[in-house]
Scaffold this motif. Sequence first.
Motif, PDB file in Angstrom:
ATOM      1  N   ASN A 115       1.111  -1.158   0.015  1.00 29.27           N
ATOM      2  CA  ASN A 115       0.054   0.171  -0.061  1.00 29.27           C
ATOM      3  C   ASN A 115       0.853   1.150   0.085  1.00 29.27           C
ATOM      4  O   ASN A 115       2.049   1.126   0.310  1.00 29.27           O
ATOM      5  CB  ASN A 115      -0.905   0.161   1.299  1.00 29.27           C
ATOM      6  N   GLU A 116       0.376   2.447  -0.325  1.00 26.46           N
ATOM      7  CA  GLU A 116       1.051   3.625  -0.428  1.00 26.46           C
ATOM      8  C   GLU A 116       1.792   3.907   0.852  1.00 26.46           C
ATOM      9  O   GLU A 116       3.015   4.321   0.634  1.00 26.46           O
ATOM     10  CB  GLU A 116       0.128   4.838  -0.571  1.00 26.46           C
ATOM     11  N   ASN A 117       1.551   3.784   2.039  1.00 26.83           N
ATOM     12  CA  ASN A 117       2.232   4.006   3.033  1.00 26.83           C
ATOM     13  C   ASN A 117       2.997   2.996   3.616  1.00 26.83           C
ATOM     14  O   ASN A 117       3.653   3.141   4.974  1.00 26.83           O
ATOM     15  CB  ASN A 117       1.355   4.693   4.177  1.00 26.83           C
TER      16      ASN A 117
END
Length: 73
Positions: free
Chosen positions: A3-5
Amino acid sequence: MCNENEHEWVFQETQKKVTTTYDNGNYTAHFQRRDCFYCKKCLEENYKEKKENVRLPFGGSRYVMKYAPIWYQ
């Protein structure tokens, strides 16, 4: 894929390139720097690029690196 983070970016390498062009009696230096990163978890690659054009003074085409931006050095 993360995921992005969730990415854990690690620096891989820096690629530098400088070229000069001549137009209407003036030289221009084109500086380009590309920093390459990869994620430790998913191996995705990421790039950050910077570009800048610098008009060189008379005789400056012999000493292009003297006029390089600080981020390029």
